[in-house]
Each structure stands twice: as structure tokens, then as C-alpha cells.
Design an enzyme around this catalytic site. Sequence first.
Site, mmCIF file in Angstrom:
data_model
loop_
_atom_site.group_PDB
_atom_site.id
_atom_site.type_symbol
_atom_site.label_atom_id
_atom_site.label_comp_id
_atom_site.label_asym_id
_atom_site.label_seq_id
_atom_site.Cartn_x
_atom_site.Cartn_y
_atom_site.Cartn_z
ATOM 1 N N ILE A 32 0.603 -1.845 -0.019
ATOM 2 C CA ILE A 32 -0.477 0.098 -0.421
ATOM 3 C C ILE A 32 0.552 0.717 -0.238
ATOM 4 O O ILE A 32 0.727 2.539 -1.041
ATOM 5 C CB ILE A 32 -0.881 -0.097 1.132
ATOM 6 C CG1 ILE A 32 -1.939 -0.701 0.773
ATOM 7 C CG2 ILE A 32 -1.575 1.185 1.454
ATOM 8 C CD1 ILE A 32 -3.113 -0.447 0.119
ATOM 9 N N TYR A 83 -5.762 -1.795 -8.673
ATOM 10 C CA TYR A 83 -5.040 -0.867 -7.704
ATOM 11 C C TYR A 83 -4.871 -2.228 -6.604
ATOM 12 O O TYR A 83 -3.832 -2.541 -6.407
ATOM 13 C CB TYR A 83 -5.718 -0.016 -7.050
ATOM 14 C CG TYR A 83 -5.246 0.756 -6.123
ATOM 15 C CD1 TYR A 83 -4.635 1.189 -5.843
ATOM 16 C CD2 TYR A 83 -5.565 0.101 -4.364
ATOM 17 C CE1 TYR A 83 -3.869 2.315 -4.481
ATOM 18 C CE2 TYR A 83 -5.201 0.394 -3.558
ATOM 19 C CZ TYR A 83 -4.001 1.289 -2.903
ATOM 20 O OH TYR A 83 -3.430 1.613 -2.503
ATOM 21 N N VAL A 104 3.062 1.870 -3.708
ATOM 22 C CA VAL A 104 1.627 1.856 -4.442
ATOM 23 C C VAL A 104 1.533 3.739 -4.356
ATOM 24 O O VAL A 104 1.253 4.737 -5.347
ATOM 25 C CB VAL A 104 0.237 0.943 -4.904
ATOM 26 C CG1 VAL A 104 -0.310 1.384 -5.772
ATOM 27 C CG2 VAL A 104 1.322 -0.223 -5.489
ATOM 28 N N GLU A 105 0.960 3.875 -2.976
ATOM 29 C CA GLU A 105 0.608 5.204 -2.532
ATOM 30 C C GLU A 105 1.772 6.540 -3.154
ATOM 31 O O GLU A 105 1.266 7.752 -3.455
ATOM 32 C CB GLU A 105 0.117 5.537 -1.574
ATOM 33 C CG GLU A 105 -1.116 4.965 -1.349
ATOM 34 C CD GLU A 105 -2.428 5.300 -1.996
ATOM 35 O OE1 GLU A 105 -2.579 6.499 -2.304
ATOM 36 O OE2 GLU A 105 -3.970 4.847 -2.497
ATOM 37 N N THR A 106 2.412 6.186 -2.689
ATOM 38 C CA THR A 106 3.875 7.069 -2.109
ATOM 39 C C THR A 106 5.127 7.234 -2.453
ATOM 40 O O THR A 106 6.086 8.133 -2.047
ATOM 41 C CB THR A 106 3.981 8.209 -1.095
ATOM 42 O OG1 THR A 106 3.706 7.324 0.064
ATOM 43 C CG2 THR A 106 1.817 8.447 -1.418
#
Length: 362
Positions: free
Chosen positions: A143, A345, A146-148
Site C-alpha cells: 500500500i 490497484y 503504491v501510494e507514495t
Amino acid sequence: MTPSTLTHRFKLAIFLIASLAGAASAGEVQPSKKTANTQTAVQGPPYATRPEAMQFADDLASRRDLDPAWVREAIGQSRYNATVARLMQPATKPFVKNWKVYRSRFIDPIRIEAGRRFWLENQASLARAEKEYGVPPEIIVGIIGVETIYGRDTGSFRVMDALSTLAFDFPASHPRAQERSEYFKGEIEQFLTLQSRLGNDPFEAKGSYAGAMGMPQFMPSSWVKYAVDFDGDGKIDLWNSPADVIGSVASYFKAFDWKPGMPTHYPVSFDSSRLDMDALMAPDILPTFSVASFTAKGAVLEGQALQHQGPLALIELLNGPDAPTYVAGTENFYAITRYNWSSYYAMAVIELGREVAARVKP
């Protein structure tokens, strides 16, 4: 920020209204995902010029028992951002989904290596999160990656500008414009309530073009509901505390019914002689079928999947002109889509986590 500082800013903003009016532009090319979180020049006058925004501020202050002047000034100093509005508009050209292309954006050497370092530096927190919440390290690491990219790109839009733009000027061309506008008004309410409680300057926080914040890109309502002080220092910091980020992501998934020990998905193939693809695809990604009903409709499972306890869904990942990729998704696959409502995602999170784990675990 002190009340006097806010007032000074507010008066200066009003003074500049005439020179700023009409500065918003349209028709620009939408930036790529890589640059979508990059702040551009704020292009509109302060929302203090909008009676409906000021009425909302008064109502919010009354509902939440906040200082009315502070809320009016916080919302009043927010500015319309044309880039934010543009990024929320529906695509103007047909979009062909392609899992292989999507995957390549997130499963890459840079992200995998950053994930390996993040895992090794935070092993204790990851292990404790799994023990307390039941969420494995590879999902949490997937997570955040992928996010930041583990905090490398948390966004540079002022959160107040992003939320106000989407609350009061959500693109009318969007088919759910009114619904989304109301959603972002709720996010302003949560954000300002949180900032007031913490004594923070509401204009210091920066995030994505949608107002998501920190390493895990939590919206304000998610921060309020699910964020935890996992490092025990008396505050929640989703920008600078990896422990708080890890614990908060795990807390989020527990709230959305993560099942400890359950796989996220299984391989699936099809028996063409009895395949009822329409029936299998009807519930979309919502797990609905028992193993028996799933296989009765022509899905073929093997090994551990045949012993699965709980519902399954057929997950279809399109590959442009090539044949789609299919998997049998479990309730844990569905839980990942509650973070971002996309099966692409969810699969990227799963596969990034696995790639990182393979470089960490002996």
C-alpha cells in the site's frame, strides 16, 4: 496559526481579489499520474468572495462548536485550483484498460528497492501491526509503496485549496458532481475539526489533488477514523512516523474486515463446456460465490482454493488487445479495494508487496 495571523492573511487575500479574478484557465492537457500530485499556481480568488462557502463555514462552525471566525478565515482564504478541478473531470477520450501497462507503473526496480529498505528499517513495527491487526507486512508495504513510494511523493497541493475546490467547484461535467461535492464538504469538516483540535495551521498541510495526506494518502475522514499513534509519542504523524503509518494502514484494513491468514486470491481457469461467464461477472468484484457455486458456473480451482471457506469473486483484469487476466478474489482482495476502488490497484498492491517480500525474507 494564531487568530491575528489568520486575520492578516485574510485581509491581504481580499485586497488581491481584483488582480486574481479570472486567472483560472481551462483546456490544459492533464498531467500524467507521475506528476498529478504536483502543485501548480493557485489560480482563483479566495472563497471569501463566495456567499455559499461562507454560509457553509458558519454552519460547520456551529455543528462542530468551532471558532466561527477561524473557520470563516480558513475557508475564506482557500483558493480555487484549476489543476485540481481538471484532474477530477471524466476522461474525454475512450480509455482502454491494460493490466500489464498498469502493473509496470508500480512494480519497478526503484519502488521494489525502496520497499525493501522500508521493510528492513521498520521490521518491528510491521511485525507488531500483523500481531495486533492481522494484516501481513507485504500488504502494508505494498500500500505505502503504491501510494507514495514510501513517502517520496506525498503531494504538494495545499489541502485546503484542494478540498475547497472540490467542495464548491466540483466539475459539473462529472456524472456524480453533486454527490462528490457533498463528499468533499464533509472532508473539509473533518479536516478543520482535526486541525482545530491539534492547534495546527490548516494551510500547512499539503497532499494530493484530492486532499489525501501523508505516506498512506489518508483522506481527512480516514485520518479521524482509522489513524493510530503506533509509536506511542502522543501524536499521530502520517508524514514522518513510519510506525504511525504502518499501524494506521493496518487499522484501516481491520476496520474493513481483513481476515487474518486468508489469501487475497487464487489462480482460476475455465471449463468451456459449462462456462457461464455472464453469471460469474454479474457481481463484479464483490465476493458472492461459494466454491461450489463458483465451480458450477465453469470456474476451475485447484489445490488450496478448493478448501477455501468464504465467498469468491471472479476478478477480470483487461490487457488491452490481449486476453484478460483472471483470478478468484477473496474477501481480503475486496478489502484492499476499499482503500482504492479498483481491482487493478489491489493487484498492484499485492504484487508489489510480494516482490518486496521476496527480497527481504530468506
